[in-house]
Motif scaffolding. Sequence first.
Motif, PDB file in Angstrom:
ATOM      1  N   ALA A   1       0.839  -1.206   0.053  1.00 35.72           N
ATOM      2  CA  ALA A   1      -0.066  -0.146   0.172  1.00 35.72           C
ATOM      3  C   ALA A   1       0.837   1.119   0.014  1.00 35.72           C
ATOM      4  CB  ALA A   1      -0.899  -0.103   1.304  1.00 35.72           C
ATOM      5  N   LEU A   2       0.999   1.956  -1.245  1.00 39.69           N
ATOM      6  CA  LEU A   2       1.704   2.934  -1.190  1.00 39.69           C
ATOM      7  C   LEU A   2       0.956   4.401  -1.412  1.00 39.69           C
ATOM      8  CD1 LEU A   2       4.627   4.445  -1.932  1.00 39.69           C
ATOM      9  CD2 LEU A   2       4.353   3.809  -4.111  1.00 39.69           C
ATOM     10  N   GLY A   3       1.130   4.915  -0.297  1.00 39.72           N
ATOM     11  CA  GLY A   3       0.180   6.272  -0.418  1.00 39.72           C
ATOM     12  C   GLY A   3      -0.354   6.933   0.935  1.00 39.72           C
TER      13      GLY A   3
ATOM     14  N   ILE B   1      -3.777 -12.400   2.560  1.00 40.39           N
ATOM     15  CA  ILE B   1      -2.430 -12.387   1.989  1.00 40.39           C
ATOM     16  C   ILE B   1      -1.585 -11.200   2.707  1.00 40.39           C
ATOM     17  CG2 ILE B   1      -3.039 -13.381  -0.215  1.00 40.39           C
ATOM     18  CD1 ILE B   1      -2.183 -10.900  -1.458  1.00 40.39           C
ATOM     19  N   PRO B   2      -0.319 -11.408   2.753  1.00 33.92           N
ATOM     20  CA  PRO B   2       0.343 -10.304   3.572  1.00 33.92           C
ATOM     21  C   PRO B   2       0.290  -9.082   2.765  1.00 33.92           C
ATOM     22  CG  PRO B   2       1.620 -12.356   3.304  1.00 33.92           C
ATOM     23  CD  PRO B   2       0.414 -12.721   2.359  1.00 33.92           C
ATOM     24  N   PHE B   3       0.744  -7.849   3.626  1.00 28.89           N
ATOM     25  CA  PHE B   3       0.581  -6.570   2.890  1.00 28.89           C
ATOM     26  C   PHE B   3       1.489  -5.833   3.688  1.00 28.89           C
ATOM     27  CE2 PHE B   3      -2.178  -5.080   6.142  1.00 28.89           C
ATOM     28  CZ  PHE B   3      -2.243  -3.725   5.934  1.00 28.89           C
ATOM     29  N   VAL B   4       2.010  -4.662   3.141  1.00 28.51           N
ATOM     30  CA  VAL B   4       3.026  -3.603   3.783  1.00 28.51           C
ATOM     31  C   VAL B   4       2.430  -2.544   3.543  1.00 28.51           C
ATOM     32  CG1 VAL B   4       5.472  -2.845   3.353  1.00 28.51           C
ATOM     33  CG2 VAL B   4       5.040  -5.250   3.110  1.00 28.51           C
ATOM     34  N   GLN B   5       2.544  -1.746   4.592  1.00 25.09           N
ATOM     35  CA  GLN B   5       2.408  -0.197   4.591  1.00 25.09           C
ATOM     36  C   GLN B   5       3.365   0.638   4.034  1.00 25.09           C
ATOM     37  OE1 GLN B   5      -0.776   1.114   4.644  1.00 25.09           O
ATOM     38  NE2 GLN B   5      -2.067   0.218   6.298  1.00 25.09           N
ATOM     39  N   VAL B   6       3.309   1.508   3.085  1.00 25.90           N
ATOM     40  CA  VAL B   6       4.103   2.496   2.930  1.00 25.90           C
ATOM     41  C   VAL B   6       3.249   3.987   2.619  1.00 25.90           C
ATOM     42  CG1 VAL B   6       6.086   3.292   1.199  1.00 25.90           C
ATOM     43  CG2 VAL B   6       5.735   0.752   1.300  1.00 25.90           C
TER      44      VAL B   6
END
Length: 362
Positions: free
Chosen positions: A103-105, A124-129
Amino acid sequence: MLYDVPVNLGDRSYTIHIGAGILDSIGACCADAGLKGKCLIITDENVGGHYAETVFQSLEKSGFAPSVVTLPPGEQTKCGDQVFALYSECIKAGLDRKSFIVALGGGVMGDLAGFVAASFLRGIPFVQVPTSLLAMVDSSVGGKTGINIPEGKNLVGAFYQPELVMADLDTLKTLPPREYAAGLAEIVKYGIIYDAPFFQTLEEHVEKLPDVGNAELLAKMVGRSCEVKAEVVAQDEREGGLRAILNFGHTVGHAIEKVAGYGEYVHGEAVAIGSVYAARASVELSGLPQADADRIEKLFIDLNLPVRAPGLEWAKLRAALAVDKKTIGGMPKFVLASEIGTVTFGNEVPEELMERIWNEMG
């Protein structure tokens, strides 16, 4: 400069990485977190043009197979139609249960992409940016994901923790001043609910807070805010009790966003107004000294944040409050302060007083 904040949640624990110029190390951080394979970067048109390529190249360099989807910016994007469109994008990108989402924003992308990650293939896995100040100190931390429906904000969602959070302070340099100020509102909130010395520090440095180039002060502000939220979430991940204190200012704030029309007031602006409202209710019901309520309002004003929402009728706000997540049995629940740094949750405010406070705020 790197400021790591652990979020301790047993086997769902992760780290918030805070620093300047760290975006190009996201691939290495994802590899260190044990992520593998294909991934889908979900971003918006404003952010993607600045940072999607850096994130893409970093992930590719670390052995991942990234794809990118770019969405329209704004709160309206956080809806069911986009969720189903993103499921199709996940399939197009070849994601499986070992894949992950980035997640970019700002908060909209984080909430939306996080909800897609929580529900696609049952999770499913996710990454916060996070690239907005508001997202760095609030929505990217703690695992709340969700979307809006016509009846209200964030009424559909899931608690779903990211694998890591990567907050590059340099991304704030492309953030519009209004959005940056909105993030400061959430930072002020942490002082009100949990840390009186932090609130005082914000008062003492108020003239420097809008300076996005002051990386040292910014890192301390973001770091302390994340520490407070991490401490609260570690004690109450799913908002069964203590975590509700994070909603200070949000009860009326969410109603303002809905009634005014999403985008008329950005989230942090609505929270500032809602916090002034909650402070006034706290004076009436929780023993908050009037001087403290005045300090809260002054700090928001000094940060160029609104403290009133003229033209919004109480009857419409009250109708919006009736379908808020924090409303039980038709009665909204408020977080109220007895002093700066000390709050309680689950408070009811009598109907007549709710309306009077709003009308007195003009």
